[in-house]
Design a protein around this motif. Structure first.
Motif, short mmCIF file in Angstrom:
data_model
loop_
_atom_site.label_atom_id
_atom_site.label_comp_id
_atom_site.label_asym_id
_atom_site.label_seq_id
_atom_site.Cartn_x
_atom_site.Cartn_y
_atom_site.Cartn_z
N GLU A 327 0.85 -1.19 0.00
CA GLU A 327 0.00 0.00 0.00
C GLU A 327 0.88 1.23 0.00
O GLU A 327 2.11 1.16 0.15
N GLU A 386 -9.12 3.19 -9.80
CA GLU A 386 -9.43 2.99 -11.22
C GLU A 386 -9.13 4.26 -12.03
O GLU A 386 -10.02 4.91 -12.54
N LYS A 391 -2.60 3.66 -12.54
CA LYS A 391 -2.19 2.35 -13.07
C LYS A 391 -0.82 2.50 -13.77
O LYS A 391 0.02 1.62 -13.67
P1 NAI Z 1 -10.56 0.89 -3.24
O1 NAI Z 1 -10.60 2.35 -3.37
O2 NAI Z 1 -11.39 0.22 -2.24
O3 NAI Z 1 -9.06 0.42 -2.99
C1 NAI Z 1 -7.96 0.90 -3.70
C2 NAI Z 1 -6.76 0.82 -2.78
O4 NAI Z 1 -5.61 1.05 -3.55
C3 NAI Z 1 -6.78 1.86 -1.66
O5 NAI Z 1 -6.60 1.20 -0.43
C4 NAI Z 1 -5.61 2.77 -1.99
O6 NAI Z 1 -4.95 3.25 -0.85
C5 NAI Z 1 -4.71 1.86 -2.79
N1 NAI Z 1 -3.85 2.56 -3.72
C6 NAI Z 1 -4.16 3.57 -4.55
N2 NAI Z 1 -3.10 3.92 -5.27
C7 NAI Z 1 -2.08 3.13 -4.89
C8 NAI Z 1 -0.72 3.01 -5.28
N3 NAI Z 1 -0.19 3.80 -6.19
N4 NAI Z 1 0.04 2.08 -4.68
C9 NAI Z 1 -0.50 1.28 -3.75
N5 NAI Z 1 -1.78 1.34 -3.35
C10 NAI Z 1 -2.56 2.25 -3.92
O7 NAI Z 1 -10.88 0.34 -4.70
P2 NAI Z 1 -11.43 -1.07 -5.12
O8 NAI Z 1 -12.90 -1.04 -5.17
O9 NAI Z 1 -10.75 -2.10 -4.34
O10 NAI Z 1 -10.96 -1.16 -6.64
C11 NAI Z 1 -9.64 -1.48 -6.99
C12 NAI Z 1 -9.59 -1.91 -8.43
O11 NAI Z 1 -10.45 -3.02 -8.62
C13 NAI Z 1 -10.06 -0.87 -9.44
O12 NAI Z 1 -9.29 -1.00 -10.59
C14 NAI Z 1 -11.50 -1.26 -9.70
O13 NAI Z 1 -11.97 -0.83 -10.95
C15 NAI Z 1 -11.38 -2.75 -9.66
N6 NAI Z 1 -12.61 -3.47 -9.38
C16 NAI Z 1 -13.46 -3.05 -8.39
C17 NAI Z 1 -14.62 -3.75 -8.13
C18 NAI Z 1 -15.55 -3.33 -7.03
O14 NAI Z 1 -16.67 -3.84 -6.97
N7 NAI Z 1 -15.14 -2.46 -6.12
C19 NAI Z 1 -14.98 -4.95 -8.91
C20 NAI Z 1 -13.99 -5.32 -9.87
C21 NAI Z 1 -12.87 -4.59 -10.09
#
Ligand code: NAI
Length: 699
Positions: A327, A386, A391
């Protein structure tokens, strides 16, 4: 030959040898009866042992023959079992491992049975929408007792041989062997010891009674009926076993046969068998041969400990694969780990997970804030925000640190995987692993194949998908991949239905009655209406000609994002998930309709279901034609495993085939004439039109 014949002293040993599970296909049935005849014709032979080579005694019917004339060709399984019963010399079934379906029925036609401990024994036909069709419902109650047999037949679940051997009065096994290793010696000895005993014991001659039959079967019908709504087979299992207690053996067999044939032709039975085959087919990729070498995945890294990252990590911990999570900040890591612990602890509380297994799983998890610590991982899965910019940063970093040959995966749900791959100098190692939320629960895994993704990377993640118990389905790169691209059209229809006169409850109720786990509006409230809103805003600029209902935007404008805000299309009470209709929302829809000058009309449930389901079908036909999905059954798997499509309808493509593609297209042509709908969308996809013209189906 799919059976082998050997002679041990005065015992003939016939070994089923049809890998992988000694399925009882036509060739095997033919060769088994031939060897049985040979043993009977040889004066030097006094008794016969039948066993299975490899990892099963027999897994039952050969699934490759499902639905083909070969499945019923003589000698069919009933004739083989009759031949065993009629053998002049005693036949002993020596069961060393899996003994299921037709395999168990075959053994019940033998005069004696001996099993090793640890064998999985089952009649799983009910899971394919059938009753056992070769005497299982008539013979198993005779050897196990009515209640134990009915439990096995209705559930289809395997039971260990040593458990069955302990049932009081059971006659399924004449003997439980000391071990799998000693089984063959013990079986040959048993065969010798019974060589001269006459008459030969037959299961069909055993009595089949229940002391309180009427009351028991009434109770069984109530229980099973309540649990198997929409699935006809379980209640037919009850009827078949009841018949075993009431009719003479041959009449019971005839009744079982009748039920079996009727179920074979029922749409639910066809759907279940379609899913069974589709699940197996999903792991086969047309241009990636089964023997493609795979990379070793011994450790995994996950970037991002948010909603998805935590769930994704749990899948690997559950499979015993160590995970390192990264993280940006320690507190994000702490929050992520706390959520994972909470999930595991809930499982422990419910008795689904043992405390020491929980601790063992967590001990496989480590965390870091530094990319340097990830460099040795065999697979890294990114689940960060996202946004393409984020990314890009992550993948450039990964490209620098990860060891050569590591697989770099993204969990993106909407972004272009080819663009993500191009951030690295190794696009061949980049792939999409699109998990669904909650990622530790949902069975579906969309594997997104980039333009440059290497075949061995694909082969590796498909095998890994199996290891973490997901149904992995390959999708090409497009906006929304298979599942979300289709759901967008379904959601659009939901919007038009509101504009034309429906309430959210009416739409949800209609499609839930059809069998969906949740209608589009309850689903929107669960997933968060803001997600769809963000996508639509993008569409308004990307595709200005695309028609959308604006009702959902009005709802979001009021901050009604769904369960997370306590209000969406419905209201929610904190801590509960019940959707409570809201008069303000209905009024908002009415007023919007008025503003557009639309006079509401009464829309039938049938129209609602057709518009929602056929919108999936038409978009899916485009997806298939574009090669985004390689087969129709893959699309069915996506919808069954990831979107709550009713299992007993076999997925949208199977359902369309059942309805008849001609009828589907006729309905689309009707919808296209509705000025409030999207005529352009309802133009049948070229593939669909072609299939109709050629009188073909999707599957
Ligand atoms: P989230 O916002 O809950 O979690 C994202 C996490 O990534 C956060 O804890 C953040 O601190 C961390 N983060 C951000 N930038 C970072 C970096 N540069 N290095 C390390 N950590 C970093 O988001 P969520 O919902 O988990 O989504 C994550 C991915 O999964 C996205 O690409 C989303 O489109 C995809 N996704 C989400 C779904 C959903 O239902 N929430 C379903 C399928 C895919």
């Amino acid at each position: 030959m799919t059976t082998h014949y050997e002679v041990h002293g005065n015992v003939a040993l016939i070994t089923l040898s049809n890998p992988p599970v000694n399925g009882l296909g036509h060739a095997t049935r033919l060769s088994l009866t031939k060897h049985l005849h040979q043993a009977n014709a040889d004066d030097a032979i006094k008794s016969i042992v039948i066993t299975g080579a490899g990892k099963a005694f027999s897994g039952g019917a050969d699934i490759k023959e499902f639905g083909s004339p070969k499945a019923l060709a003589e000698p069919n399984l009933l004739s083989v079992i009759l031949a065993l019963e009629n053998s002049a010399k005693p036949v002993v079934a020596a069961i060393h491992s899996v003994c299921m379906g037709g395999g168990l029925e075959l053994s019940l036609g033998c005069h004696y049975r001996i099993a090793a401990p640890g064998c999985n024994v089952a009649l799983p036909e009910v899971k394919l929408g059938l009753v056992p069709g070769a005497g299982g419902t008539q013979r198993l109650p005779r050897v196990l007792g009515v209640e134990a047999a009915l439990n096995m037949i209705v559930s289809g679940e395997p039971v260990k041989s040593e458990m069955l051997a302990q049932l009081p009065g059971q006659k399924l096994f004449d003997k439980l062997a000391q071990s799998a290793e000693s089984l063959m010696g013990e079986a040959l000895a048993l065969a010798q010891s019974v060589a001269d005993i006459r008459p030969l014991p037959l299961v069909r001659n055993l009595p089949c009674k229940h002391p309180n039959g009427d009351a028991y079967f009434q109770f069984a019908r109530n229980m099973v009926g309540g649990m198997s709504k929409n699935f006809p087979a379980p209640l037919k299992c009850v009827a078949a076993v009841e018949a075993a207690t009431q009719r003479k053996f041959d009449a019971g067999m005839a009744f079982e046969r009748e039920l079996f044939i009727n179920l074979m032709w029922s749409p639910e039975g066809r759907a279940l068998r379609h899913i069974f085959m589709a699940e197996r087919a999903a792991s086969k990729i047309p241009d990636v041969p089964a023997d493609t070498p795979k990379r070793d995945i011994k450790s995994v890294a996950v970037i991002g400990a948010g909603t998805m990252g935590g769930g994704i990590a749990m899948n690997f911990l559950n499979a015993g694969i160590p995970v390192k999570m990264l993280e940006m900040k320690q507190d994000a890591l702490d929050r992520g780990i706390a959520t994972m612990r909470k999930n595991y602890e809930a499982q422990v509380k419910k008795g689904k997970l043992k405390q020491d297994n929980y601790e063992q799983r967590m001990s496989l998890l480590s965390t870091t804030l530094s990319y340097d610590d990830l460099k040795d991982a065999d697979l890294v899965i990114e689940a960060v925000f996202e946004e393409m910019g984020v990314k890009e940063k992550v993948f450039k970093e990964l490209d620098c640190v990860m060891k050569p040959g590591a697989i770099l995966a993204s969990n993106t749900s909407t972004l272009d995987l080819n663009q993500i791959a191009a951030f690295t100098k190794r696009p061949q190692d980049v792939i999409g692993l699109h998990f669904f939320s909650p990622a530790n629960v949902m069975k579906l895994l969309e594997v997104v194949r980039g333009e440059k993704t290497a075949k061995d990377v694909l082969a590796t993640v498909m095998a890994l998908g199996k290891k973490i118990r997901k149904t992995a389905v390959v999708s090409g790169v497009c906006d929304g991949f298979i599942g979300n691209r289709m759901i967008e059209q379904y959601g659009r229809q939901g919007g038009f239905l509101l504009d034309e006169g429906c309430t959210p409850q009416q739409v949800d109720k209609a499609i839930e009655k059809f069998g969906f786990a949740m209608g589009p509006f309850r689903m929107g409230d669960l997933a968060g209406n803001d997600i769809g809103w963000a996508i639509r805003k993008r569409r308004y600029t990307e595709k200005p000609d695309m028609k959308y209902s604006k009702t959902a935007d009005l709802l979001c404008g009021k901050g009604r994002f769904g369960q997370k805000t306590g209000a969406g299309w419905y209201d929610y009470v904190p801590g509960k998930r019940d959707a409570i209709p809201n008069a303000e929302v209905v009024k908002m829809i009415d007023e919007h309709r008025k503003a557009l000058g639309i006079t509401p009309r009464k829309i039938s449930d049938e129209e609602i279901v057709q518009r929602l389901v056929y919108s999936l079908v038409n978009e899916a036909a485009h997806i298939l034609e574009e090669g985004i999905a390689s087969k129709a059954s893959d699309i069915d798997m996506v919808y069954i495993m990831g979107y709550g499509f009713p299992v007993y309808r076999g997925g949208p493509m199977n359902y369309a085939d059942e309805v008849g593609l001609f009828n589907v297209v006729q309905a689309m042509e009707r919808f296209a004439k509705n000025p409030l709908d999207d005529a352009q969308f309802w133009k049948p996809a070229p593939l669909l039109a072609r299939l109709v013209a050629e009188g073909k189906t999707f599957n």
